[in-house]
Structures are given as C-alpha cells and as structure tokens.
Design an enzyme around this catalytic site. Structure first.
Site, PDB file in Angstrom:
ATOM      1  N   SER A 120       0.840  -1.313  -0.074  1.00 17.67           N
ATOM      2  CA  SER A 120      -0.052   0.013   0.065  1.00 17.67           C
ATOM      3  C   SER A 120       0.815   1.339  -0.034  1.00 17.67           C
ATOM      4  O   SER A 120       1.790   1.286   0.620  1.00 17.67           O
ATOM      5  CB  SER A 120      -0.847   0.028   1.355  1.00 17.67           C
ATOM      6  OG  SER A 120      -1.459   1.342   1.384  1.00 17.67           O
ATOM      7  N   TYR A 151      -1.803   5.390  -4.527  1.00 17.68           N
ATOM      8  CA  TYR A 151      -2.770   6.582  -4.200  1.00 17.68           C
ATOM      9  C   TYR A 151      -2.217   7.879  -4.731  1.00 17.68           C
ATOM     10  O   TYR A 151      -1.354   8.497  -4.250  1.00 17.68           O
ATOM     11  CB  TYR A 151      -3.258   6.697  -2.717  1.00 17.68           C
ATOM     12  CG  TYR A 151      -4.309   6.051  -2.140  1.00 17.68           C
ATOM     13  CD1 TYR A 151      -5.247   5.713  -2.751  1.00 17.68           C
ATOM     14  CD2 TYR A 151      -4.072   5.322  -0.960  1.00 17.68           C
ATOM     15  CE1 TYR A 151      -6.312   5.072  -2.271  1.00 17.68           C
ATOM     16  CE2 TYR A 151      -4.822   4.271  -0.445  1.00 17.68           C
ATOM     17  CZ  TYR A 151      -6.201   4.327  -1.099  1.00 17.68           C
ATOM     18  OH  TYR A 151      -7.050   3.338  -0.314  1.00 17.68           O
ATOM     19  N   THR A 175      -5.201   2.726  -7.310  1.00 17.64           N
ATOM     20  CA  THR A 175      -6.567   2.669  -6.577  1.00 17.64           C
ATOM     21  C   THR A 175      -7.411   3.798  -6.819  1.00 17.64           C
ATOM     22  O   THR A 175      -6.791   5.158  -6.455  1.00 17.64           O
ATOM     23  CB  THR A 175      -6.274   2.374  -4.936  1.00 17.64           C
ATOM     24  OG1 THR A 175      -5.787   1.297  -4.776  1.00 17.64           O
ATOM     25  CG2 THR A 175      -7.901   2.413  -4.362  1.00 17.64           C
ATOM     26  N   LYS A 196      -7.570  -0.326  -9.751  1.00 13.68           N
ATOM     27  CA  LYS A 196      -8.365  -1.062  -8.720  1.00 13.68           C
ATOM     28  C   LYS A 196      -9.632  -0.223  -8.049  1.00 13.68           C
ATOM     29  O   LYS A 196      -9.517   1.157  -7.958  1.00 13.68           O
ATOM     30  CB  LYS A 196      -7.285  -1.323  -7.491  1.00 13.68           C
ATOM     31  CG  LYS A 196      -8.129  -1.999  -6.335  1.00 13.68           C
ATOM     32  CD  LYS A 196      -7.049  -2.435  -5.444  1.00 13.68           C
ATOM     33  CE  LYS A 196      -7.674  -3.002  -4.039  1.00 13.68           C
ATOM     34  NZ  LYS A 196      -8.270  -2.237  -2.980  1.00 13.68           N
ATOM     35  N   HIS A 205     -13.661  -1.910  -2.395  1.00 14.63           N
ATOM     36  CA  HIS A 205     -12.528  -1.717  -1.313  1.00 14.63           C
ATOM     37  C   HIS A 205     -13.134  -2.282   0.010  1.00 14.63           C
ATOM     38  O   HIS A 205     -12.849  -1.784   1.215  1.00 14.63           O
ATOM     39  CB  HIS A 205     -12.681  -0.203  -1.040  1.00 14.63           C
ATOM     40  CG  HIS A 205     -11.299   0.473  -0.656  1.00 14.63           C
ATOM     41  ND1 HIS A 205     -10.795   1.311  -1.627  1.00 14.63           N
ATOM     42  CD2 HIS A 205     -10.693   0.650   0.600  1.00 14.63           C
ATOM     43  CE1 HIS A 205      -9.601   1.806  -0.998  1.00 14.63           C
ATOM     44  NE2 HIS A 205      -9.601   1.523   0.495  1.00 14.63           N
TER      45      HIS A 205
END
Ligand SMILES: Cc1cc2nc3c(=O)[nH]c(=O)nc-3n(C[C@H](O)[C@H](O)[C@H](O)COP(=O)(O)O)c2cc1C
Ligand SMILES: CC(C)CC(=O)C(=O)O
Length: 377
Positions: free
Chosen positions: A114, A138, A164, A238, A262
């Site tokens: 992440s 992100y 994402t 995603k 999510h």
C-alpha cells in the site's frame, strides 16, 4: 502461553484467525480493520454473494498432474491468491510490512504494497526477495512526488503498479467514529514523508467540505494517462465497479483491472464484487486480466471468483488477522490454508488446472450474470 509468532493450534480456517485477532487488537484498531462504510451493507453483501453461489460437484475425472499455476503480466505465480494492498500493517504487528512480506514469500503469494504502508518500500522489497510484489498507488496532491513514488517502487523491483481509483474521498465510517478512531492510532505513512502537503480542506457551517477541497486534488483520467505514459510496468486500476469504467480503463491503456468495492469501506450499497464481476468480466471479454477482491474467506470463494471471470483474487482483512495473531508465520499459514481449500474445491469440481475453471463449475440456477472468462471454452 503462545507468543506473537506461534500459530494457535485451534486455527483451521481463516475465520479462526479473525476470532483470535479480535482479542489481540485494540478496540480502535479492530474498528479500523473490520469496519465498512455506513450501514456496512456492501461489506455484508460481499460475503452473502459468495454463499449464494453453489458449486457443481463432478466425479471420476482424471486430475493427475494438476496444479494451480498461472502467468500474470509475464510472471509465474504458483497460485492465484494475492495479498491486497492494506494500509498500516503496524497496527497488527510491530514488524509491519516486513513480516507480511516474509509471510508472502513463504506462501508464494504476490503482495501488493500500500501507498500508506508503515515501512519504506525499499525495506519491504528487501524482505520480499524471492517473491513478487506490486505497488498500490494513491495519487497524491503533489503529482511530481506521485511520479517519483512510482519510480521508487519500480527501482525497488515492483512487478506492477495498481492505481486505486475508488477512494477519492474517505467513506462514511460510522463504526470507526463510534469507536473513537482518530488518525493518531495510525503511524504517519513513511513513504509519503517528502510529499508537498495539499491545502487542508476546511468548511464552515453550511459549506461543502467535499466540493470545497478534497475533490479538487482527486485523481482523474488525465492523471491516469500521465501515469500510463510515465511507466513501462503493467498498470492496473483497482476499484472498478462499472463495466463502463472497465471499458474506459482498457481504452486508456490499463493492463488489468481489479473489481473491488474496497472491502465495503468506501461507498455503501455498492453491489458485492461477486455480483459485479460477471457483468464486468463479460464487458472486458478477455482483453486484459481481471482480478477481484472482497469477502474471499474460503477456497470455494476463490474457485467461484475464477469461474466468474477473474484471473486471480486478492484477500485483505484475512491476512491482517493472521499477521496480528502469528506474524509472518500466520500470513504464510493463512494463504497456505486458503490455497489448500482451493485445491480441494478444484479437485471436487473436476478441475485439473486453472484452465478447467469456468462457469461450468457453478450450479446453473445460482449463477448471476454471464461470466466472460477468457478461459471459457
Ligand atoms: C484495514 C484496511 C486498509 C486498507 N487499505 C487499503 C489501501 O491502502 N489501499 C487500497 O487500495 N485498498 C486498501 N484496502 C482495501 C483492500 O485492498 C481490499 O480491497 C479489501 O480489503 C478486500 O476485501 P476483504 O478485506 O474482504 O478481503 C484496505 C482494506 C482494509 C481492511
Ligand atoms: C489510509 C487509507 C486511505 C487506507 C484505505 O484505503 C482504507 O483504510 O481503506
């Protein structure tokens, strides 16, 4: 007495890790990990959709020499179970993503790091030596920093970038607010330390917080195009939950998509991913790999997801539970159990390899939509 790295003997499936983890995490950490958005309708639905699909058992087939191997973006994976990007592993285990990476390598599972990891990308990469990791992105307010982050992940050896796209604003997290969760329970995201901060959105009474601030720096299709031009790594999006977005993603050069809501954490009352998957896989029609996550807890779920058109699946909360209970050994054990269950499900539905997994393994009346798997005969 069990220590942090021993696997309690009564753990035989992922739900057992969940039960143990609940006793090990603080109330706030539990609310953060377990919770979904608002009334948690989507969170529940992710599970219910799997349970509503029934399998078709088959007998007396020749399954000799079978395996669960697949090739994704040019890399070989021993099985189709990956670790989804989950922020802040430090909540579950002091060694955080290092422990996860070690467990992932042990279980031969691809691991998606992440953006909001608690450990430097390069350190996670070193712990992941011998395995494959991807980097979840992100897009930050500071776009140049965002590109530098992708560059860092690339240099560290990431095999793919996963953008994402489904959380431009935070979900309505009632469970977290009831438990008094504040950002203070999370470590500051170490890989974002050098980002130029965006303006802090403020809204007075009667003003819109979202439309006066947050949304201005949210990622858009133009950002995806810039990213596409900047990286030669496979690039996935995603959070795709509409066939129209899947189609656009492919048109804009995405190499794959992840059907995801999510884990029910952002927009409540979205359909379950297993309700959306057949429709989206049908629209994609084999042009790029489709991955899926949300509610996968059993090997039979993995089989159902692949039968509905997914090339691979990701699990989120289950490996965090295992991490909290037994560190790297727990992560490896959790994946190994799920893989074992998946192999049993394959064998009992007459599948020798992943090529045999198609809508034919599903009981007709319980199939929703039409699956568009490229493996379908
Ligand atoms: C605690 C937690 C943190 C998460 N953090 C991220 C994240 O940083 N980036 C992301 O793309 N998805 C994140 N997700 C979503 C997961 O990648 C995944 O979509 C979801 O957990 C799948 O559902 P499952 O937990 O039912 O397996 C997070 C999920 C959880 C539970
Ligand atoms: C830090 C958050 C944005 C991570 C996330 O995606 C989540 O909690 O679901």
């Amino acid at each position: 007495m069990s220590d942090a790295f021993s696997i309690p003997p009564d753990i035989v499936c992922l739900a057992d890790y969940e039960r143990h983890a609940r006793g090990r995490l603080s109330e706030g950490a539990w609310a953060y990990v377990a919770g979904g958005a608002a009334d948690e309708t989507t969170l529940r639905r992710n599970r219910e959709a799997f349970d509503a699909i029934l399998l078709k058992g088959r007998v007396l087939g020749d399954l000799g020499g079978g395996n669960t191997r697949l090739v994704l973006f040019g890399e070989t994976y021993e099985h189709p179970i990956m670790l989804a990007p989950v922020a802040h592993h430090g909540l579950a285990c002091p060694a955080a993503e290092i422990a996860t990476a070690v467990g992932a390598v042990g279980a031969r599972a691809g691991f998606v790091i992440s953006t909001e990891a608690d450990t430097a990308i390069e350190e996670i990469a070193a712990a992941a030596t011998g395995g494959n990791f991807w980097f979840q992105l992100y897009i930050q307010h500071d776009r140049d920093f965002t590109h530098a982050l992708v560059e860092r992940a690339t240099r560290a050896g990431a095999k793919a970038i996963v953008l994402t796209a489904d959380a431009p604003v935070s979900g309505v997290r009632d469970r977290e607010r009831r438990a008094g969760v504040t950002p203070a329970i999370l470590r500051a995201p170490v890989n974002l330390r050098d980002a130029r901060p965006g303006p802090v959105p403020r809204a007075g009474l009667g003003e819109s917080l979202i439309f006066n601030g947050f949304i201005d720096s949210a990622a858009r299709w133009e950002d995806f195009a810039r990213l596409r031009a900047a990286t030669r790594l496979p690039l996935l999006i995603k959070g795709i939950m509409a066939p129209e977005d899947a189609d656009r993603a492919i048109g804009e050069g995405a190499d794959g998509i992840v059907v995801s809501n999510h884990g029910g954490r952002v927009l409540d009352t979205l359909p379950a991913t297993m309700e959306a998957l057949p429709v989206i896989a049908s629209a994609v029609a084999g042009r790029v790999p489709v991955l899926v996550d949300g509610g996968i807890r059993r090997g039979t779920d993995v089989l159902k997801a692949l039968a509905c058109g997914a090339s691979a699946v990701m699990i989120g909360r289950p490996y965090i539970h295992a991490l909290a209970v037994a560190g790297p050994a727990g992560v490896a054990h959790a994946v190994q159990m799920l893989r074992g269950e998946f192999e049993v499900a394959m064998a009992l539905t007459g599948c020798r390899t992943l090529r045999d997994v198609s809508p034919r393994v599903l009981w007709e009346a319980t199939r929703s939509g039409q699956a568009g798997s490229s493996r379908e005969a």
